[in-house]
Enzyme design. Structure first.
Site, PDB file in Angstrom:
ATOM      1  N   GLY A 126       0.834  -1.208   0.000  1.00 48.57           N
ATOM      2  CA  GLY A 126       0.000   0.000   0.000  1.00 48.57           C
ATOM      3  C   GLY A 126       0.862   1.248   0.000  1.00 48.57           C
ATOM      4  O   GLY A 126       1.005   1.906   1.036  1.00 48.57           O
ATOM      5  N   GLU A 243      12.164  -4.587  -5.053  1.00 47.45           N
ATOM      6  CA  GLU A 243      11.148  -4.728  -6.097  1.00 47.45           C
ATOM      7  C   GLU A 243      11.746  -4.445  -7.477  1.00 47.45           C
ATOM      8  O   GLU A 243      11.420  -5.098  -8.456  1.00 47.45           O
ATOM      9  CB  GLU A 243      10.001  -3.749  -5.798  1.00 47.45           C
ATOM     10  CG  GLU A 243       8.817  -3.913  -6.716  1.00 47.45           C
ATOM     11  CD  GLU A 243       7.660  -2.990  -6.349  1.00 47.45           C
ATOM     12  OE1 GLU A 243       7.821  -2.155  -5.431  1.00 47.45           O
ATOM     13  OE2 GLU A 243       6.613  -3.107  -6.991  1.00 47.45           O
TER      14      GLU A 243
HETATM   15  C1  LIG Z   1       0.814  -3.180 -13.038  1.00 50.17           C
HETATM   16  C2  LIG Z   1       0.928  -2.204 -11.898  1.00 50.17           C
HETATM   17  C3  LIG Z   1       0.979  -2.687 -10.601  1.00 50.17           C
HETATM   18  C4  LIG Z   1       1.051  -1.786  -9.521  1.00 50.17           C
HETATM   19  N1  LIG Z   1       1.034  -2.290  -8.248  1.00 50.17           N
HETATM   20  C5  LIG Z   1       1.095  -1.446  -7.191  1.00 50.17           C
HETATM   21  C6  LIG Z   1       1.032  -1.955  -5.854  1.00 50.17           C
HETATM   22  O1  LIG Z   1       0.907  -3.163  -5.625  1.00 50.17           O
HETATM   23  N2  LIG Z   1       1.091  -1.073  -4.830  1.00 50.17           N
HETATM   24  C7  LIG Z   1       1.230   0.266  -5.034  1.00 50.17           C
HETATM   25  O2  LIG Z   1       1.331   0.994  -4.048  1.00 50.17           O
HETATM   26  N3  LIG Z   1       1.261   0.788  -6.298  1.00 50.17           N
HETATM   27  C8  LIG Z   1       1.189  -0.037  -7.377  1.00 50.17           C
HETATM   28  N4  LIG Z   1       1.198   0.473  -8.666  1.00 50.17           N
HETATM   29  C9  LIG Z   1       1.184   1.915  -8.861  1.00 50.17           C
HETATM   30  C10 LIG Z   1       2.496   2.482  -9.398  1.00 50.17           C
HETATM   31  O3  LIG Z   1       3.503   2.443  -8.413  1.00 50.17           O
HETATM   32  C11 LIG Z   1       2.221   3.914  -9.877  1.00 50.17           C
HETATM   33  O4  LIG Z   1       1.296   3.833 -10.941  1.00 50.17           O
HETATM   34  C12 LIG Z   1       3.488   4.602 -10.357  1.00 50.17           C
HETATM   35  O5  LIG Z   1       4.341   4.882  -9.278  1.00 50.17           O
HETATM   36  C13 LIG Z   1       3.184   5.906 -11.124  1.00 50.17           C
HETATM   37  O6  LIG Z   1       2.323   6.724 -10.403  1.00 50.17           O
HETATM   38  P1  LIG Z   1       1.027   7.376 -11.105  1.00 50.17           P
HETATM   39  O7  LIG Z   1       0.277   6.270 -11.763  1.00 50.17           O
HETATM   40  O8  LIG Z   1       0.336   8.177 -10.076  1.00 50.17           O
HETATM   41  O9  LIG Z   1       1.585   8.288 -12.274  1.00 50.17           O
HETATM   42  P2  LIG Z   1       2.141   9.782 -12.107  1.00 50.17           P
HETATM   43  O10 LIG Z   1       3.056   9.826 -10.944  1.00 50.17           O
HETATM   44  O11 LIG Z   1       0.986  10.717 -12.120  1.00 50.17           O
HETATM   45  O12 LIG Z   1       2.996   9.966 -13.425  1.00 50.17           O
HETATM   46  C14 LIG Z   1       2.425  10.346 -14.691  1.00 50.17           C
HETATM   47  C15 LIG Z   1       3.556  10.550 -15.679  1.00 50.17           C
HETATM   48  O13 LIG Z   1       4.388  11.650 -15.257  1.00 50.17           O
HETATM   49  C16 LIG Z   1       5.747  11.247 -15.181  1.00 50.17           C
HETATM   50  N5  LIG Z   1       6.417  11.913 -14.053  1.00 50.17           N
HETATM   51  C17 LIG Z   1       5.911  12.107 -12.821  1.00 50.17           C
HETATM   52  N6  LIG Z   1       6.818  12.708 -12.033  1.00 50.17           N
HETATM   53  C18 LIG Z   1       7.929  12.899 -12.780  1.00 50.17           C
HETATM   54  C19 LIG Z   1       9.213  13.478 -12.526  1.00 50.17           C
HETATM   55  N7  LIG Z   1       9.533  13.977 -11.329  1.00 50.17           N
HETATM   56  N8  LIG Z   1      10.125  13.492 -13.541  1.00 50.17           N
HETATM   57  C20 LIG Z   1       9.812  12.992 -14.769  1.00 50.17           C
HETATM   58  N9  LIG Z   1       8.594  12.440 -15.065  1.00 50.17           N
HETATM   59  C21 LIG Z   1       7.677  12.393 -14.086  1.00 50.17           C
HETATM   60  C22 LIG Z   1       5.688   9.749 -14.927  1.00 50.17           C
HETATM   61  O14 LIG Z   1       6.884   9.098 -15.332  1.00 50.17           O
HETATM   62  C23 LIG Z   1       4.491   9.339 -15.769  1.00 50.17           C
HETATM   63  O15 LIG Z   1       4.874   9.148 -17.110  1.00 50.17           O
HETATM   64  C24 LIG Z   1       1.115  -0.395  -9.758  1.00 50.17           C
HETATM   65  C25 LIG Z   1       1.076   0.083 -11.082  1.00 50.17           C
HETATM   66  C26 LIG Z   1       0.969  -0.806 -12.137  1.00 50.17           C
HETATM   67  C27 LIG Z   1       0.916  -0.268 -13.542  1.00 50.17           C
END
Ligand SMILES: Cc1cc2nc3c(=O)[nH]c(=O)nc-3n(C[C@H](O)[C@H](O)[C@H](O)COP(=O)(O)OP(=O)(O)OC[C@H]3O[C@@H](n4cnc5c(N)ncnc54)[C@H](O)[C@@H]3O)c2cc1C
Length: 386
Positions: A126, A243
């Protein structure tokens, strides 16, 4: 380069291979998020546990075989070589459990770790929230101390295995006045705690293992905080590095997949597919060697630096490249969906393609890995931090 494994490791590989080949499931399992599928996975994993093969690299007191990183790697390679079912407790086995091993008290380790190996508890992670993904330290879920309890309020999302999990390792804000990377704690909570609501999330391609988890005045023992209070960001780095770095036989899977695609769809020098598949195979081989390097670093107890982020970055690029080439070779057939109910999972080719693409996002996106590598390994200027 051909690495020579010691006689002991060669013998261990033969032993594991023989056991897995004669005990492997004879049919493909249903997805773990269906009732039948979960029963099939649990039955298989109970057999692994009984044979000591749930996690050979874990200490004996927690149910492992007490073997070193190289033995675990050999085991993972053999498991991946046979394309055996994904482990339902991989969040606990790969990151949650080892993080408790590194930072938890002896009481916490004794209470929680055996349950991961025998699946009496299934763990999920989480970390992410609707407004805290890449900017993980911006998380808003709070933990309020009341006596010997931590009272949680907030929402977690994209929780893999959330629909079957019984425990979550979570990051929560325990000091709202502190700078955002401080004031976070790493806590373990039972998902049947009053005030915890798990809502399944079904994806467009049919996968229904994700959940979002709502926490409303959910009280967990303060003793469930792993490591010092307010130092959860540091504890989470252990989990995130594990991870990103240790793909559990991912290199074997990459090599096997390229070979299988070449055999099934043909590697043709005239169309360029031979050259492209050869290039993917070379990258997969490089990934294998980098995995061996990480295994060596961990075996010696040295700091792995940014190597887990390099591996994570390459993992998504290599897997996506392989699956794109498969789609290329399949042509129109790549888009065909057999008749069936709308909720039926996609055919394997399409599922694997989208799963590879998801590699650009989970465990920290491609851009975030590049930021880490540029800042910590290349010494480039840091992103501004509030
Ligand atoms: C298959 C899958 C399994 C997952 N499992 C889990 C889980 O078990 N537990 C959990 O907690 N989470 C999980 N996640 C969530 C995952 O960790 C997040 O989706 C990920 O960290 C990206 O966050 P976001 O989706 O909010 O995208 P955002 O953070 O909103 O990013 C959107 C875009 O902006 C870019 N971006 C953002 N900040 C920057 C920066 N500082 N510099 C350059 N580019 C940037 C990103 O690279 C991305 O392209 C999972 C995701 C997937 C796809």
């Amino acid at each position: 380069m051909d690495l020579m494994f010691s006689d002991d490791l060669v013998a261990f590989r033969a032993e594991v291979r023989a056991w897995l080949e004669s005990n492997r499931p004879k049919w493909r399992f249903q997805p773990y998020y269906t009732e039948d599928g979960l029963a099939q996975h649990l039955e298989w994993e109970a057999r692994l546990f009984a044979a000591g093969y749930s996690a050979p690299g874990w200490p004996k007191e927690f149910g492992g075989l007490g073997l070193d990183h190289w033995h675990q790697l050999i085991y993972d390679e053999e498991y991946a070589r046979l394309n055996l079912p994904e482990r339902v407790n991989k969040m606990g086995l790969l990151h949650g459990g080892p993080t408790v091993m590194a930072h938890g008290t002896p009481e916490q380790q004794e209470a929680w770790l055996p349950g991961i190996l025998n699946n009496s508890d299934i763990w999920c992670q989480g970390f992410s929230e609707p407004d805290a993904g890449s900017d993980l330290a911006g998380l808003r879920t709070t933990g309020r101390i009341e006596g010997d309890q931590l009272v949680l309020n907030g929402q977690k999302t994209w929780t893999s295995f959330g629909v079957i999990a019984t425990k979550m390792f979570a990051l929560v804000r325990t000091d709202r006045e502190a700078p955002k990377h401080r004031g976070i704690s790493f806590v373990i909570l039972d998902l049947d705690t009053e005030g915890v609501e798990v809502r399944p999330l079904r994806q467009l391609h049919g996968h229904a293992g994700f959940a979002e988890v709502f926490l409303t005045e959910a009280a967990v023992p303060l003793a469930n905080v792993v490591g010092p209070l307010n130092e959860g960001w540091r504890i989470a780095q252990t989990s995130l590095k594990l991870e990103r770095g240790m793909g559990r036989g991912t290199h074997t899977k990459m090599l096997r997949t390229v070979d299988e695609i070449a055999r099934r769809l043909g590697a043709d020098p005239d169309t360029g597919s031979l050259e492209r598949l050869g290039s993917h195979r070379a990258w997969a081989f490089a990934y294998e060697q980098a995995t061996y390097e990480l295994t060596d670093i961990l075996s010696r107890g040295r700091d792995e630096g940014a190597l887990p982020s390099v591996l994570k970055l390459r993992l998504s690029e290599i897997l996506t490249g392989i699956r794109e080439e498969e789609r290329n070779l399949l042509g129109e057939r790549a888009e065909q969906i057999p008749a069936g109910p709308p909720e039926a999972p996609l055919p394997p080719t399409q599922r694997e393609y989208w799963h590879a693409r998801a590699g650009e996002i989970y465990a920290g996106t491609t851009e975030i890995q590049k930021n880490i590598i540029s800042e910590t390994a290349l010494g480039l200027p840091r992103e501004p931090r509030p």
